[in-house]
Write a protein that holds these residues in place. Structure first.
Motif, PDB file in Angstrom:
ATOM      1  N   GLU A 198       7.949  -5.084  23.261  1.00 33.69           N
ATOM      2  CA  GLU A 198       6.890  -4.371  22.458  1.00 33.69           C
ATOM      3  C   GLU A 198       7.086  -3.427  21.747  1.00 33.69           C
ATOM      4  O   GLU A 198       7.706  -2.552  22.286  1.00 33.69           O
ATOM      5  CB  GLU A 198       5.525  -4.316  23.181  1.00 33.69           C
ATOM      6  CG  GLU A 198       5.154  -5.748  23.953  1.00 33.69           C
ATOM      7  CD  GLU A 198       4.510  -6.789  23.022  1.00 33.69           C
ATOM      8  OE1 GLU A 198       3.954  -6.512  21.971  1.00 33.69           O
ATOM      9  OE2 GLU A 198       5.018  -7.982  23.435  1.00 33.69           O
ATOM     10  N   PRO A 199       6.504  -3.241  20.497  1.00 34.61           N
ATOM     11  CA  PRO A 199       6.476  -2.023  19.879  1.00 34.61           C
ATOM     12  C   PRO A 199       5.927  -0.636  20.590  1.00 34.61           C
ATOM     13  O   PRO A 199       5.054  -1.018  21.424  1.00 34.61           O
ATOM     14  CB  PRO A 199       5.545  -2.123  18.635  1.00 34.61           C
ATOM     15  CG  PRO A 199       5.725  -3.669  18.307  1.00 34.61           C
ATOM     16  CD  PRO A 199       5.650  -4.202  19.784  1.00 34.61           C
ATOM     17  N   GLY A 200       6.313   0.453  20.518  1.00 32.12           N
ATOM     18  CA  GLY A 200       5.952   1.481  21.087  1.00 32.12           C
ATOM     19  C   GLY A 200       7.152   2.555  21.501  1.00 32.12           C
ATOM     20  O   GLY A 200       8.258   2.497  20.921  1.00 32.12           O
ATOM     21  N   VAL A 201       6.792   3.505  22.395  1.00 33.04           N
ATOM     22  CA  VAL A 201       7.717   4.405  22.798  1.00 33.04           C
ATOM     23  C   VAL A 201       7.969   4.103  24.286  1.00 33.04           C
ATOM     24  O   VAL A 201       7.272   3.673  25.268  1.00 33.04           O
ATOM     25  CB  VAL A 201       7.035   5.936  22.977  1.00 33.04           C
ATOM     26  CG1 VAL A 201       7.929   6.977  23.384  1.00 33.04           C
ATOM     27  CG2 VAL A 201       6.536   6.243  21.547  1.00 33.04           C
ATOM     28  N   VAL A 242      11.480   5.000  19.781  1.00 29.72           N
ATOM     29  CA  VAL A 242      10.115   4.739  19.077  1.00 29.72           C
ATOM     30  C   VAL A 242      10.411   3.431  18.440  1.00 29.72           C
ATOM     31  O   VAL A 242      11.422   3.303  17.292  1.00 29.72           O
ATOM     32  CB  VAL A 242       9.793   5.574  18.067  1.00 29.72           C
ATOM     33  CG1 VAL A 242       8.577   5.106  17.311  1.00 29.72           C
ATOM     34  CG2 VAL A 242       9.621   6.797  18.893  1.00 29.72           C
ATOM     35  N   ARG A 258       3.797   9.115  22.575  1.00 32.84           N
ATOM     36  CA  ARG A 258       2.789   8.162  22.548  1.00 32.84           C
ATOM     37  C   ARG A 258       1.753   8.203  21.586  1.00 32.84           C
ATOM     38  O   ARG A 258       1.079   7.341  21.404  1.00 32.84           O
ATOM     39  CB  ARG A 258       2.684   7.614  24.154  1.00 32.84           C
ATOM     40  CG  ARG A 258       3.961   6.882  24.512  1.00 32.84           C
ATOM     41  CD  ARG A 258       3.898   6.386  26.189  1.00 32.84           C
ATOM     42  NE  ARG A 258       4.961   5.669  26.363  1.00 32.84           N
ATOM     43  CZ  ARG A 258       5.719   5.845  27.494  1.00 32.84           C
ATOM     44  NH1 ARG A 258       5.507   6.809  28.379  1.00 32.84           N
ATOM     45  NH2 ARG A 258       6.847   4.983  27.697  1.00 32.84           N
ATOM     46  N   LYS A 259       1.135   9.792  21.761  1.00 33.40           N
ATOM     47  CA  LYS A 259      -0.137   9.873  20.891  1.00 33.40           C
ATOM     48  C   LYS A 259       0.180  10.008  19.658  1.00 33.40           C
ATOM     49  O   LYS A 259      -0.569   9.372  18.883  1.00 33.40           O
ATOM     50  CB  LYS A 259      -0.548  11.268  21.510  1.00 33.40           C
ATOM     51  CG  LYS A 259      -1.119  11.451  22.699  1.00 33.40           C
ATOM     52  CD  LYS A 259      -1.783  12.891  22.861  1.00 33.40           C
ATOM     53  CE  LYS A 259      -2.483  12.999  24.137  1.00 33.40           C
ATOM     54  NZ  LYS A 259      -2.874  14.435  24.523  1.00 33.40           N
ATOM     55  N   TYR A 318       2.744   7.911  18.389  1.00 32.62           N
ATOM     56  CA  TYR A 318       3.184   6.504  17.701  1.00 32.62           C
ATOM     57  C   TYR A 318       2.148   5.832  16.764  1.00 32.62           C
ATOM     58  O   TYR A 318       2.820   5.246  15.810  1.00 32.62           O
ATOM     59  CB  TYR A 318       3.494   5.746  18.937  1.00 32.62           C
ATOM     60  CG  TYR A 318       3.787   4.326  18.258  1.00 32.62           C
ATOM     61  CD1 TYR A 318       5.212   4.126  18.253  1.00 32.62           C
ATOM     62  CD2 TYR A 318       2.793   3.272  18.487  1.00 32.62           C
ATOM     63  CE1 TYR A 318       5.714   2.950  18.022  1.00 32.62           C
ATOM     64  CE2 TYR A 318       3.454   1.948  18.142  1.00 32.62           C
ATOM     65  CZ  TYR A 318       4.676   1.872  17.624  1.00 32.62           C
ATOM     66  OH  TYR A 318       5.200   0.680  17.192  1.00 32.62           O
ATOM     67  N   PRO A 319       0.957   5.910  17.146  1.00 36.28           N
ATOM     68  CA  PRO A 319       0.081   5.098  15.961  1.00 36.28           C
ATOM     69  C   PRO A 319       0.247   5.776  14.625  1.00 36.28           C
ATOM     70  O   PRO A 319      -0.110   4.906  13.492  1.00 36.28           O
ATOM     71  CB  PRO A 319      -1.294   5.352  16.621  1.00 36.28           C
ATOM     72  CG  PRO A 319      -1.287   5.702  17.843  1.00 36.28           C
ATOM     73  CD  PRO A 319       0.151   6.264  18.163  1.00 36.28           C
ATOM     74  N   SER A 329       3.557   4.073  13.212  1.00 36.91           N
ATOM     75  CA  SER A 329       3.204   2.741  13.113  1.00 36.91           C
ATOM     76  C   SER A 329       2.329   2.444  12.041  1.00 36.91           C
ATOM     77  O   SER A 329       2.460   1.449  11.035  1.00 36.91           O
ATOM     78  CB  SER A 329       2.822   2.046  14.548  1.00 36.91           C
ATOM     79  OG  SER A 329       2.435   0.719  14.328  1.00 36.91           O
TER      80      SER A 329
END
Length: 179
Positions: free
Chosen positions: A97-100, A132, A161-162, A164-165, A168
């Motif tokens: 999945e997308p993300g870190v 990422v 992770r904070k 990342y949005p 994205s």
């Protein structure tokens, strides 16, 4: 570092990131902001696909790597076949999945020897990688990967992770504007 403090400390990197939305400089601007947030020895921009081999768009050493790294040897070794053992490639191909994501968070299949750690990582002289993952289609993503000779901390993962949005959301912005 709280995200509010990060915004105070990184105004030029955030400005560059905003100005790069929808341009070929976007991913490099993301990496520049990441470099200000977590120390690193090298950076990669790699296109991972669920149906094809990875495509390296960029591999660079930081301005002051903590160890001596043979950039050309690392890149040629990866591209001549070690990409097959890349945990991030395996992660994306297996439905990641997308993300870190951290390299050590990806399980090694019990039927496979972890050649990446035993044979490739000593060439790179790195101890840890994090990526990422920013999807660009159903089967492709751009992975912004940073490596270093020491292990990334839980706080560093939490910070990335904070934000990342932000990465994205900005990556999706040109798609929204064209609709």
């Amino acid at each position: 570092m709280p995200i509010e403090r990060m915004i105070e400390v990184q105004p030029l990197a955030l400005t560059r990131l905003g100005q790069s939305v929808g341009t070929s400089d976007f991913y490099e601007a993301c990496l520049a902001l990441m470099a200000e947030l977590v120390s690193q020895d090298s950076q990669w921009i790699v296109v991972y696909s669920r149906i094809a081999r990875p495509r390296t768009l960029r591999f660079e050493l930081s301005a002051f790597p903590s160890v001596e790294i043979d950039r050309d040897l690392v890149l040629s070794t990866y591209e001549l076949g070690f990409y097959r053992f890349d945990p991030f490639f395996r992660y994306w191909q297996s439905g990641g999945e997308p993300g870190v994501v951290g390299m050590h968070e990806i399980p090694v299949p019990p039927s496979k020897e972890n050649t990446y750690l035993t044979d490739f990582m000593p060439i790179t002289r790195m101890a840890d990688d994090l990526a990422v993952f920013l999807p660009v289609s159903d089967h492709q993503c751009v992975a912004l990967t940073v490596d270093r000779s020491t292990v990334f901390s839980g706080d560093e993962f939490a910070l990335l992770r904070k934000i990342y949005p932000l990465f994205s959301g900005l990556e999706d912005l040109p798609v929204v504007l064209r609709a």
